[in-house]
Scaffold this motif. Structure first.
Motif, PDB file in Angstrom:
ATOM      1  N   LYS A 494       8.444  -2.543   0.067  1.00 13.10           N
ATOM      2  CA  LYS A 494       7.284  -3.214   0.678  1.00 13.10           C
ATOM      3  C   LYS A 494       6.229  -3.472  -0.398  1.00 13.10           C
ATOM      4  O   LYS A 494       5.983  -2.637  -1.244  1.00 13.10           O
ATOM      5  CB  LYS A 494       6.707  -2.299   1.771  1.00 13.10           C
ATOM      6  N   ARG A 495       5.629  -4.696  -0.336  1.00 18.23           N
ATOM      7  CA  ARG A 495       4.527  -4.995  -1.276  1.00 18.23           C
ATOM      8  C   ARG A 495       3.292  -5.237  -0.447  1.00 18.23           C
ATOM      9  O   ARG A 495       3.371  -5.763   0.648  1.00 18.23           O
ATOM     10  CB  ARG A 495       4.808  -6.292  -2.038  1.00 18.23           C
ATOM     11  N   TYR A 496       2.159  -4.881  -0.955  1.00 20.47           N
ATOM     12  CA  TYR A 496       0.959  -5.308  -0.260  1.00 20.47           C
ATOM     13  C   TYR A 496      -0.152  -5.709  -1.193  1.00 20.47           C
ATOM     14  O   TYR A 496      -0.263  -5.219  -2.303  1.00 20.47           O
ATOM     15  CB  TYR A 496       0.487  -4.363   0.833  1.00 20.47           C
ATOM     16  N   ASP A 497      -0.933  -6.678  -0.707  1.00 16.26           N
ATOM     17  CA  ASP A 497      -1.986  -7.236  -1.546  1.00 16.26           C
ATOM     18  C   ASP A 497      -3.290  -6.491  -1.326  1.00 16.26           C
ATOM     19  O   ASP A 497      -3.411  -5.644  -0.435  1.00 16.26           O
ATOM     20  CB  ASP A 497      -2.157  -8.741  -1.317  1.00 16.26           C
ATOM     21  N   ILE A 498      -4.281  -6.845  -2.126  1.00 14.96           N
ATOM     22  CA  ILE A 498      -5.573  -6.171  -2.013  1.00 14.96           C
ATOM     23  C   ILE A 498      -6.265  -6.615  -0.716  1.00 14.96           C
ATOM     24  O   ILE A 498      -6.304  -7.814  -0.417  1.00 14.96           O
ATOM     25  CB  ILE A 498      -6.437  -6.475  -3.263  1.00 14.96           C
TER      26      ILE A 498
END
Ligand SMILES: Nc1nc2c(ncn2[C@@H]2O[C@H](COP(=O)(O)OP(=O)(O)OP(=O)(O)O)[C@@H](O)[C@H]2O)c(=O)[nH]1
Ligand SMILES: [Zn+2]
Length: 544
Positions: A494-498
């Motif tokens: 999983k990736r998440y942005d600011i």
């Protein structure tokens, strides 16, 4: 901690003994150069020097003239003639055996880069220890504050936590199998694995000077942002990872502190592996490093038999939240951020970029993962399992897997590895040229010729050193970091942005430019047209 078997030690010792024989056979040339039989001097050699540099004044130490004492000092520090470089065929020079990626430490061999008499003739690495700090070491010797013969002592410096133990990703001698080429995975274990070789004074009177390139320790960290998050209820005090700071005089609310383990890592490059990673030949890599460092390291050219290079660049630090052994446990959740240094934001809070808020956010995410669920939640779930007829084992299992681990890897690659001087020049250009997102990357390119020199392909090495085999949560929007990690064989789940509320007033330019250039975003789409509309503040707008 790996224990080296008696057989391995015997092998190392016999290698040392044969090297000693080779040393004894050495010609007068090297003998004169290295003073190999003299014992270490207890006090620094030479006198403290005055800054009068060359003037004929009296020395406060012994009444001699300063120019005399400077010359004497130089002679006593460097009695032999200058040796500009070495060659493989040179009599008596025989690098200590080193097979990069070998599983058995006796076969792998230690990285030896020291110029102390006991080690200079068996050096198997080009460059100097401690990256760019080697220059300060040279200065300390020249100034008389460091004995050039000083051999560091490692007593009681061993890692206090279970971090980075030998594992599959450390081994592999070629191509894709070679997961680590830009650091020495044995770097923190040097004093234990090569203890005998270091202590055996029969070698050159001093024992080999093999230095750790990695150190591991524990600490408490304290950040105002974490106090605020606890006060807002976004983090909780568990007494294990997040602790209440004991009250101290004059402070009403001392806030919290966080338990961490950390490691400092100096770069060590295995040149054939680095070349392979970038798809270039080793000779091209060596030539470019030689030419474009002003010819600083002639041995890159004259010693093709030496494959290891200690580059004069910044290293990295890893901060670990929670049990460090969980990093290599696939059943534990891992949250990770790989962060490249931005001193202006990270330390001084500059508003032109998102570095500090992203870093702090990542630290909080790491802590949340390490803590697992809130104790109230765990208790509620235990109750639920109990009510539904679960066994005692089922009930106890609720707690298992609740705790994960978090890691922040902090690389010294300021200004996208272009340096802070270049970065500020870019800022000036941006602010003078109208700071719109469509010009964001172009501005750096106009100043430096490239927009980024971080070469993320080497970055995953540290993850393989830690034994990481999958990343559950990746706190980064960078497609370059993502691609490098996944291509190295570590999946990212999983990736998440600011989060938008953490983007400082002047940083929307950066975020929009990044999304348009391929950085990850969970929702936002940015077109080339939009980029022209996203503009940062002019200097005058904030100068009231
Ligand atoms: N040369 C240059 N460097 C910059 C500029 N703005 C930020 N940096 C540097 O860029 C690095 C941080 O990279 P970013 O591009 O902000 O983000 P990233 O690391 O690629 O991606 P994330 O993981 O999503 O944060 C730090 O080394 C900063 O000092 C700029 O305009 N020019
Ligand atoms: Zn920044």
């Amino acid at each position: 901690m790996p224990v080296v078997s008696e057989a391995v030690l015997t092998q190392i010792l016999s290698q040392l003994q044969s090297l000693q024989v080779a040393q004894q056979e050495m010609g007068a040339k090297l003998e004169a150069l290295t003073n190999s039989n003299s014992p270490p001097s207890p006090e620094p050699r030479g006198l403290p020097i005055s800054r009068t540099n060359g003037r004929q004044t009296k020395s406060p130490m012994n009444g001699s003239t300063i120019t005399d004492s400077l010359q004497e000092r130089e002679k006593s520090l460097y009695p032999g003639r200058v040796l500009l470089t070495t060659y493989p065929s040179q009599h008596g020079i025989l690098p200590f055996n080193l097979t990069w990626g070998a599983e058995d430490p006796a076969v792998r061999g230690p990285v030896i880069c020291s110029r102390l008499p006991s080690s200079i003739k068996v050096r198997n690495a080009i460059g100097a220890h401690s990256g760019s700090y080697s220059i300060y070491r040279a200065l300390s010797i020249a100034m008389g504050s460091l004995d050039p013969m000083y051999k560091p002592s490692y007593e009681m410096t061993e890692p206090p936590v279970d971090l980075a133990v030998p594992c599959k990703s450390w081994y592999g001698t070629e191509g894709k199998n070679m997961k680590i080429v830009s650091l020495d995975p044995w770097g923190h274990l040097v004093p234990s694995v090569w203890q005998k070789a270091i202590q055996d004074k029969s070698v050159g009177g001093l024992g080999l000077d093999i230095r750790p390139s990695i150190s591991v320790t524990k600490a408490h960290i304290k950040l105002k942002e974490l106090d605020d998050s606890v006060n807002r209820g976004e983090l909780f005090v568990d007494g294990k990872i997040v602790l209440n700071t004991a009250p101290f005089e004059g402070v009403l609310d001392p806030g919290v502190e966080v338990n961490v383990s950390k490691a400092a890592v100096d770069p060590i490059w295995y040149l054939p592996g680095v070349a392979d990673r970038f798809g270039i030949s080793e000779s091209l890599l060596r030539r470019a490093l030689f030419e474009d460092t002003g010819g600083m390291y002639p041995e890159l050219i004259t010693r093709p038999d030496i494959k290891v290079f200690l580059p004069p660049i910044g290293g990295l630090t890893v901060y670990i939240f929670g049990n460090p052994s969980f990093l290599r446990d696939p059943s534990k959740i891992l949250t990770l951020r790989v962060h490249d240094e931005c001193n202006g934001s990270d330390v001084f809070g500059s508003d032109i970029c998102t570095c500090k808020p992203y870093l702090v956010y990542a630290i909080e995410e790491c802590i949340r993962t390490a803590q697992g669920r809130h104790p109230d939640q765990i208790q509620a779930e235990r109750e639920r399992v109990k009510q539904s007829g679960g066994s005692e084992v089922d009930v106890n299992n609720v707690e298992k897997g609740a705790e994960g681990v978090g890691a922040v890897v902090y690389f010294r690659k300021e200004g996208r590895a272009l340096g802070e001087v270049t970065k500020y020049l870019v800022y000036n250009l941006r602010k003078r040229g109208g700071d719109s997102a469509d010009r964001y990357f172009k501005s750096t390119e106009m100043v430096a010729g490239v927009k980024d020199m971080r070469f993320q392909a080497l970055m995953p090495d540290v993850l393989h050193w830690l034994g990481i085999n999958k990343i559950d949560n990746m706190v980064s929007m960078s497609d370059m970091k993502y691609d490098a990690i996944v291509e190295s064989g570590i999946p990212i789940l999983k990736r998440y942005d600011i989060p938008p509320h953490l983007i400082p007033p002047d940083s929307q330019v950066e975020i929009d430019a990044k999304i348009a250039s391929g950085y990850f975003s969970s929702g936002k789409q940015v077109t080339q047209e939009d980029l022209k509309k996203t503009v940062g503040r002019r200097w005058e707008e904030v100068e009231h």
